[in-house]
Design a protein around this motif. Structure first.
Motif, PDB file in Angstrom:
ATOM      1  N   LYS A 115      16.861 -11.378   3.075  1.00 45.92           N
ATOM      2  CA  LYS A 115      15.604 -12.064   2.546  1.00 45.92           C
ATOM      3  C   LYS A 115      14.412 -11.711   4.594  1.00 45.92           C
ATOM      4  CE  LYS A 115      15.378 -13.074  -1.477  1.00 45.92           C
ATOM      5  NZ  LYS A 115      14.457 -12.451  -2.212  1.00 45.92           N
ATOM      6  N   THR A 116      13.560 -10.182   4.225  1.00 45.84           N
ATOM      7  CA  THR A 116      13.066  -9.928   5.751  1.00 45.84           C
ATOM      8  C   THR A 116      11.949  -9.243   4.760  1.00 45.84           C
ATOM      9  OG1 THR A 116      12.950  -9.043   7.214  1.00 45.84           O
ATOM     10  CG2 THR A 116      14.180  -8.386   6.167  1.00 45.84           C
ATOM     11  N   THR A 117      10.640  -9.627   5.750  1.00 41.08           N
ATOM     12  CA  THR A 117       9.478  -9.114   5.203  1.00 41.08           C
ATOM     13  C   THR A 117       8.995  -8.466   6.608  1.00 41.08           C
ATOM     14  OG1 THR A 117       7.735 -10.995   6.168  1.00 41.08           O
ATOM     15  CG2 THR A 117       8.426 -10.609   4.478  1.00 41.08           C
ATOM     16  N   LYS A 118       9.807  -8.582   8.008  1.00 42.18           N
ATOM     17  CA  LYS A 118       9.418  -7.209   9.180  1.00 42.18           C
ATOM     18  C   LYS A 118       9.035  -5.878   8.768  1.00 42.18           C
ATOM     19  CE  LYS A 118      11.406 -11.048  11.820  1.00 42.18           C
ATOM     20  NZ  LYS A 118      12.337 -11.523  13.366  1.00 42.18           N
ATOM     21  N   PRO A 119      10.638  -5.093   8.093  1.00 41.08           N
ATOM     22  CA  PRO A 119      11.073  -3.470   7.958  1.00 41.08           C
ATOM     23  C   PRO A 119       9.125  -3.236   7.443  1.00 41.08           C
ATOM     24  CG  PRO A 119      12.503  -4.684   7.752  1.00 41.08           C
ATOM     25  CD  PRO A 119      11.784  -6.524   7.684  1.00 41.08           C
ATOM     26  N   PHE A 120       8.332  -3.733   5.890  1.00 37.43           N
ATOM     27  CA  PHE A 120       7.475  -3.541   5.818  1.00 37.43           C
ATOM     28  C   PHE A 120       5.985  -2.973   5.959  1.00 37.43           C
ATOM     29  CE2 PHE A 120       3.613  -4.230   3.766  1.00 37.43           C
ATOM     30  CZ  PHE A 120       3.689  -2.986   2.288  1.00 37.43           C
ATOM     31  N   ALA A 121       5.845  -3.480   7.819  1.00 34.94           N
ATOM     32  CA  ALA A 121       4.941  -3.292   9.020  1.00 34.94           C
ATOM     33  C   ALA A 121       5.543  -1.861   9.588  1.00 34.94           C
ATOM     34  CB  ALA A 121       5.210  -4.336   9.713  1.00 34.94           C
ATOM     35  N   GLN A 122       6.695  -1.216   9.382  1.00 31.61           N
ATOM     36  CA  GLN A 122       7.421  -0.362   9.837  1.00 31.61           C
ATOM     37  C   GLN A 122       7.385   0.681   8.742  1.00 31.61           C
ATOM     38  OE1 GLN A 122      10.272  -1.602  12.473  1.00 31.61           O
ATOM     39  NE2 GLN A 122       9.059  -3.016  13.665  1.00 31.61           N
ATOM     40  N   LEU A 123       6.831   0.530   7.781  1.00 33.65           N
ATOM     41  CA  LEU A 123       7.225   2.304   6.583  1.00 33.65           C
ATOM     42  C   LEU A 123       6.183   2.447   6.969  1.00 33.65           C
ATOM     43  CD1 LEU A 123       7.717  -0.260   3.237  1.00 33.65           C
ATOM     44  CD2 LEU A 123       9.755   0.676   4.569  1.00 33.65           C
ATOM     45  N   PRO A 124       6.527   4.386   6.121  1.00 28.68           N
ATOM     46  CA  PRO A 124       5.496   5.375   7.491  1.00 28.68           C
ATOM     47  C   PRO A 124       4.556   5.234   6.441  1.00 28.68           C
ATOM     48  CG  PRO A 124       7.432   5.909   5.855  1.00 28.68           C
ATOM     49  CD  PRO A 124       7.656   4.629   5.982  1.00 28.68           C
ATOM     50  N   TRP A 125       3.785   4.588   5.401  1.00 28.10           N
ATOM     51  CA  TRP A 125       2.905   4.398   4.493  1.00 28.10           C
ATOM     52  C   TRP A 125       2.247   3.146   4.535  1.00 28.10           C
ATOM     53  CZ3 TRP A 125       7.020   8.036   2.929  1.00 28.10           C
ATOM     54  CH2 TRP A 125       6.193   9.712   2.964  1.00 28.10           C
ATOM     55  N   THR A 126       1.317   2.641   4.426  1.00 27.48           N
ATOM     56  CA  THR A 126       0.791   1.666   3.322  1.00 27.48           C
ATOM     57  C   THR A 126       0.131   2.048   2.084  1.00 27.48           C
ATOM     58  OG1 THR A 126       0.218   1.358   5.754  1.00 27.48           O
ATOM     59  CG2 THR A 126      -1.564  -0.598   3.768  1.00 27.48           C
ATOM     60  N   LEU A 127       0.562   1.320   1.325  1.00 27.67           N
ATOM     61  CA  LEU A 127       0.094   1.766  -0.076  1.00 27.67           C
ATOM     62  C   LEU A 127      -0.898   0.675  -0.637  1.00 27.67           C
ATOM     63  CD1 LEU A 127       3.388   2.359  -2.037  1.00 27.67           C
ATOM     64  CD2 LEU A 127       1.711   4.480  -0.855  1.00 27.67           C
ATOM     65  N   ALA A 128      -2.049   1.184  -1.323  1.00 25.76           N
ATOM     66  CA  ALA A 128      -3.578   0.436  -2.068  1.00 25.76           C
ATOM     67  C   ALA A 128      -3.309   1.005  -3.424  1.00 25.76           C
ATOM     68  CB  ALA A 128      -4.723   0.596  -0.949  1.00 25.76           C
ATOM     69  N   VAL A 129      -4.087   0.339  -4.121  1.00 25.38           N
ATOM     70  CA  VAL A 129      -3.691   0.243  -5.294  1.00 25.38           C
ATOM     71  C   VAL A 129      -5.288  -0.245  -6.066  1.00 25.38           C
ATOM     72  CG1 VAL A 129      -2.760   0.431  -7.621  1.00 25.38           C
ATOM     73  CG2 VAL A 129      -1.537   0.211  -5.883  1.00 25.38           C
ATOM     74  N   HIS A 130      -5.575   0.445  -6.841  1.00 22.77           N
ATOM     75  CA  HIS A 130      -6.957   0.871  -7.585  1.00 22.77           C
ATOM     76  C   HIS A 130      -6.906   0.803  -8.931  1.00 22.77           C
ATOM     77  CE1 HIS A 130      -7.583   0.124  -3.314  1.00 22.77           C
ATOM     78  NE2 HIS A 130      -8.264  -0.789  -2.765  1.00 22.77           N
ATOM     79  N   TYR A 131      -8.400  -0.306 -10.038  1.00 23.31           N
ATOM     80  CA  TYR A 131      -8.072  -0.004 -10.967  1.00 23.31           C
ATOM     81  C   TYR A 131      -9.653   0.221 -11.340  1.00 23.31           C
ATOM     82  CZ  TYR A 131      -3.275  -2.160 -10.961  1.00 23.31           C
ATOM     83  OH  TYR A 131      -2.361  -2.578  -9.697  1.00 23.31           O
ATOM     84  N   THR A 132      -9.478   1.009 -13.053  1.00 21.71           N
ATOM     85  CA  THR A 132     -11.411   1.443 -13.639  1.00 21.71           C
ATOM     86  C   THR A 132     -10.351   1.229 -14.850  1.00 21.71           C
ATOM     87  OG1 THR A 132     -11.195   3.674 -13.769  1.00 21.71           O
ATOM     88  CG2 THR A 132     -11.939   2.638 -11.936  1.00 21.71           C
ATOM     89  N   LEU A 133     -11.465   0.764 -15.786  1.00 25.79           N
ATOM     90  CA  LEU A 133     -11.318   1.237 -16.562  1.00 25.79           C
ATOM     91  C   LEU A 133     -12.738   1.650 -17.828  1.00 25.79           C
ATOM     92  CD1 LEU A 133     -10.109   0.105 -19.967  1.00 25.79           C
ATOM     93  CD2 LEU A 133     -11.492  -2.114 -19.522  1.00 25.79           C
ATOM     94  N   ASN A 134     -12.230   2.350 -18.207  1.00 25.99           N
ATOM     95  CA  ASN A 134     -13.606   3.477 -18.942  1.00 25.99           C
ATOM     96  C   ASN A 134     -14.928   3.253 -17.953  1.00 25.99           C
ATOM     97  OD1 ASN A 134     -12.481   3.438 -21.258  1.00 25.99           O
ATOM     98  ND2 ASN A 134     -13.920   1.656 -21.909  1.00 25.99           N
ATOM     99  N   GLY A 135     -13.778   4.176 -15.947  1.00 31.65           N
ATOM    100  CA  GLY A 135     -14.300   4.377 -15.454  1.00 31.65           C
ATOM    101  C   GLY A 135     -15.379   3.484 -14.863  1.00 31.65           C
ATOM    102  N   VAL A 136     -14.685   1.992 -15.169  1.00 27.19           N
ATOM    103  CA  VAL A 136     -15.458   0.713 -14.610  1.00 27.19           C
ATOM    104  C   VAL A 136     -14.644  -0.161 -13.429  1.00 27.19           C
ATOM    105  CG1 VAL A 136     -17.086  -1.296 -14.719  1.00 27.19           C
ATOM    106  CG2 VAL A 136     -16.987   0.489 -16.104  1.00 27.19           C
ATOM    107  N   PRO A 137     -14.983  -0.136 -12.721  1.00 27.27           N
ATOM    108  CA  PRO A 137     -13.984  -0.887 -11.225  1.00 27.27           C
ATOM    109  C   PRO A 137     -13.650  -2.575 -11.774  1.00 27.27           C
ATOM    110  CG  PRO A 137     -15.824   0.130 -10.210  1.00 27.27           C
ATOM    111  CD  PRO A 137     -15.664   0.412 -11.326  1.00 27.27           C
ATOM    112  N   THR A 138     -12.314  -2.089 -12.250  1.00 33.77           N
ATOM    113  CA  THR A 138     -11.796  -3.732 -12.938  1.00 33.77           C
ATOM    114  C   THR A 138     -10.663  -4.200 -12.587  1.00 33.77           C
ATOM    115  OG1 THR A 138     -12.502  -2.450 -15.277  1.00 33.77           O
ATOM    116  CG2 THR A 138     -11.012  -4.822 -15.230  1.00 33.77           C
ATOM    117  N   LYS A 139     -10.715  -5.525 -12.221  1.00 31.14           N
ATOM    118  CA  LYS A 139      -9.390  -6.244 -11.961  1.00 31.14           C
ATOM    119  C   LYS A 139      -8.095  -5.993 -12.486  1.00 31.14           C
ATOM    120  CE  LYS A 139     -11.675  -9.952  -9.237  1.00 31.14           C
ATOM    121  NZ  LYS A 139     -11.532 -11.594  -9.212  1.00 31.14           N
TER     122      LYS A 139
END
Length: 756
Positions: A115-139
């Motif tokens: 178990k370790t979280t250290k390599p995550f900060a050195q991955l070549p990408w940072t991923l960000a995910v967002h959602y919309t429902l029928n065009g409206v931003p939604t949680k």
């Protein structure tokens, strides 16, 4: 992201988005035992995130092939170790975990999770995910069981903190699984495998009861065999781009030059037309020119005959003047020296006639005077060959303002010198100085970094026994072979090694050695000299100025108060030194001007004293001799005055007369030779012109007309260079845009290294 099933069911999973950065490291020895059996392992990093891409859990999973080893030792910094094979608990200490198996229970394959979280900060990408429902931003939490079109947007943002290898060679694969029976529609425009670059892609899902099993991202290095072709393309791209830039620069210069030639060609063609017109004019006047040339030749022959004896006559006149001046000079020296003696003789005659009884004492004094005069003559001859040396200006003549500024610079350089480890006893080593020189260069050259400076010093140390570039190349080749460097990289490796060694040697030879000579260390005086050399001063200037600066440093170190006084009084002191040097120069000239004639006079008086001593035998006729001597002396003084006046006149005018005679001789000889050569030239020219005039006239006319036509045709063709340059620039823009697209603007395809 979480799994969504329906509005009436709880979330079935809490961590459905897995980002897997897989590093297949091959067979790496982890532990060695006496029987030579070595386990090998593979590893992969798994990262679990929430609905939006924030890390919730991370771990490294390792797969060992034990090869019959009784124990495994793994090195890693883990928060927790989970045995995935047999529940065996490892012994851990200081980043090391040891699994000890029973001899009868050694597994063929062994797995555990760290178990370790250290390599995550050195991955070549940072991923960000967002959602919309029928065009409206939604949680994400509010989408469970909804009806409509759910749009899932994923931003893959490059991580600048990742290693260069990861940024240029990893690919990103994204995967989402939907059951066709559970959805109404599905879109994933632009779905692809993407190299490192800023990527945004979207998944649209139409559903009347939305649920989502999450996204799986796989980051793997692009090491497929077919990607070797991309590596070759990248290498050829560098070669092609370099050669194209050279070709482009050359074409620009050539086209600019050709464009500028066009106007010159038209002007030259017009000039040739005018030359052709002039040729016609000359052709029409040839007959008159030939007639007048015959007359000139006759006149020149007469002048040449008249000038021929002039040179000998002038030589004779010059020799006569020189001999006359020499003889008169000798006479003047002789008679001038008699002036004082004659006056003394007149006085002595009076004394002789009045004091006949004192002759013995007189002759004794004459003998002493003769000896003293001889000693005076010797001393004066020595004095006329000596001079007083001038005084050096204070610190090379620097003003007070310059001395003050120089002292500031010396103190700054002393601080730098000591910061580099230099003292008054040990000095700086070559490595210290090379490091300093490169640091100075880095102030204007941003490519000279601390890493490059250390590389230069280490590169020289590897080959410090070599004296030539060829020896370095040979040793670098041996070193490359011993280290197993790939054949395609050996040439670049050798070139870099030679460059590092050469940079060190150049700095030492250009700045260190001229400042210290053959010594291996540099004291502060030499450090000052080397700094002046670094500023572009010549060797001679640097040595003189550094000596003055070092004296100023020593004086200030011994007595700062005295140094400040000297700086305040520097201008006045230097002015006084200059004034004193002027006095010294005049004094030397005066001594030399007086010593020589005075020595001659002393010698003459000594000889006169010797002669007067011989008069002891004729004292009996002193009275008559006195009358005759007084009369003779007066006449001699008159002759002396006239002779001296004549010599002064001749001495004043003789240099000018000699110079004039020399000028007349040179002029007459040159004129005679010129006239003779001109006559011969005109004769040959007239004969040649008469012989070739008709052919030359026709040939010149045809040549000028043809050349003018050719130049105008060439100029018309050169007017198209602008179109050629424009087309060249368009091609260059297309090539440059293409390179930029595949080296960062769109992706890093051409930066991949399949062999890394």
């Amino acid at each position: 992201m979480r799994n969504f099933h329906s509005s009436t069911h709880p979330l079935r999973r809490t961590t459905a988005l897995a980002m897997c950065a897989v590093l297949l490291l091959g067979s790496i020895p982890a532990f060695a035992v006496d029987d030579g059996v070595k386990p090998t392992y593979d590893e992969a990093y798994y990262a679990m995130t929430d609905y939006y891409g924030n890390l919730t859990d991370g771990s490294v999973v390792k797969s060992y092939t034990t090869n019959g080893a009784e124990s495994l030792t793994d090195y890693g910094d883990y928060d927790e170790i989970v045995n995935l094979t047999n529940g065996l608990v490892p012994t851990t200490a200081a980043g090391k975990a040891v699994f000890q198996f029973a001899k009868d229970a050694i597994p063929d394959h062994f797995y555990f999770e760290g178990k370790t979280t250290k390599p995550f900060a050195q991955l070549p990408w940072t991923l960000a995910v967002h959602y919309t429902l029928n065009g409206v931003p939604t949680k994400a939490e509010d989408l469970v069981g909804k009806t409509g079109v759910v749009e899932i947007s994923i931003d893959a943002i490059p991580n600048e903190n990742a290693s260069e290898y990861a940024r240029n060679n990893y690919t990103l694969e994204a995967m989402a699984v939907f059951n066709q029976d559970d959805i109404l529609s599905l879109e994933a425009p632009g779905a692809q495998v993407q190299l490192v670059g800023n990527l945004r892609f979207t998944i649209r899902v139409g559903s009347d009861d939305f649920s989502f099993g999450g996204m799986t991202f796989l980051m793997v290095p692009a090491t497929l065999s077919q990607l070797e072709e991309i590596s070759k393309l990248s290498e050829r791209k560098d070669d092609l781009e370099d050669n194209y830039n050279k070709l482009s620069s050359s074409l620009d210069v050539l086209l600019d030059s050709m464009s500028g030639i066009s106007g010159s060609l038209y002007a030259t063609a017009n000039g040739l037309d005018q030359l052709d017109t002039a040729r016609g004019t000359i052709s029409d006047g040839k007959a008159e020119l030939y007639e007048k040339a015959d007359a000139v030749r006759g006149d020149l022959d007469a002048v040449s005959a008249a000038l021929e004896p002039v040179s000998g006559e002038i030589d004779a006149a010059s020799a006569a003047i020189t001999d006359g001046k020499a003889e008169l000079g000798k006479l003047n020296e002789t008679v001038t020296s008699l002036r004082t003696e004659l006056k003394e003789l007149d006085s002595l005659i009076d004394d002789l006639q009045d004091h006949e009884g004192d002759f013995d004492d007189l002759f004794s004094r004459l003998s002493t005077l003769s000896r003293d005069l001889r000693q005076l003559q010797t001393a004066l001859n020595s004095a006329k060959n000596t001079s007083v040396s001038a005084i050096d200006p204070l610190f090379g003549g620097m003003t007070g303002e310059q001395l003050s500024e120089a002292l500031k610079q010396v103190n700054v350089l002393r601080t730098v010198y000591t910061s580099l480890g230099g003292t008054d006893t040990t000095g700086l080593s070559k490595d210290d100085f090379v490091q300093y020189a490169l640091k100075k260069s880095s102030e204007t050259n941003s490519s000279i970094t601390d890493e490059y400076i250390q590389a230069v010093i280490n590169g020289y140390r590897r080959y410090n026994t070599c004296t030539t570039q060829e020896e370095v190349m040979a040793k670098a080749a041996e070193k490359a072979a011993a280290e197993g460097i790939a054949e395609v990289q050996i040439a670049a490796y050798i070139e870099r090694e030679v460059s590092l060694w050469g940079t060190y040697v150049t700095i030492v030879g250009k700045y260190f050695t001229p400042a210290v000579g053959s010594a291996d260390s540099m004291d502060f005086r030499a450090f000052l000299c080397a700094n002046l050399l670094l500023l572009g001063k010549s060797q001679e200037t640097a040595e003189v100025e550094s000596a003055s600066l070092y004296k100023l440093y020593q004086l200030n170190k011994a007595d700062p108060n005295l140094t400040q006084v000297l700086i305040l009084e520097a201008d006045d002191l230097n002015a006084k030194v200059n004034e004193l040097n002027g006095v010294i120069g005049k004094t030397n000239q005066l001594v030399k001007g007086i010593a020589a004639p005075t020595a001659d006079l002393a010698g003459t008086l000594a000889r006169l004293c010797d002669d007067l001593e011989d008069l002891n035998d004729i004292v009996s006729i002193a009275d008559d001799f006195g009358d005759l001597g007084r009369s003779t002396a007066k006449k001699c003084i008159t002759i002396l005055d006239e002779t001296d006046a004549l010599y002064k006149v001749l001495d004043a005018y003789e240099p000018k007369l000699q110079e004039s005679l020399t000028t007349v001789k040179t002029l007459s000889e040159a004129a005679g030779k010129t006239v003779s050569d001109t006559s011969d030239f005109l004769s040959s020219l007239e004969s040649l012109a008469k012989t070739s005039g008709t052919q030359l006239d026709a040939g010149t006319k045809q040549t000028l007309e043809g050349l003018a036509a050719a130049l105008r045709a060439t100029a018309r063709s050169l007017n198209t260079t602008g179109d050629v340059k424009s087309a060249k620039n368009n091609i260059g823009d297309i090539i440059e845009d293409t390179w930029n697209e595949y080296t960062g603007d769109v992706n890093n395809l051409l930066l991949m290294d399949a062999n890394a």
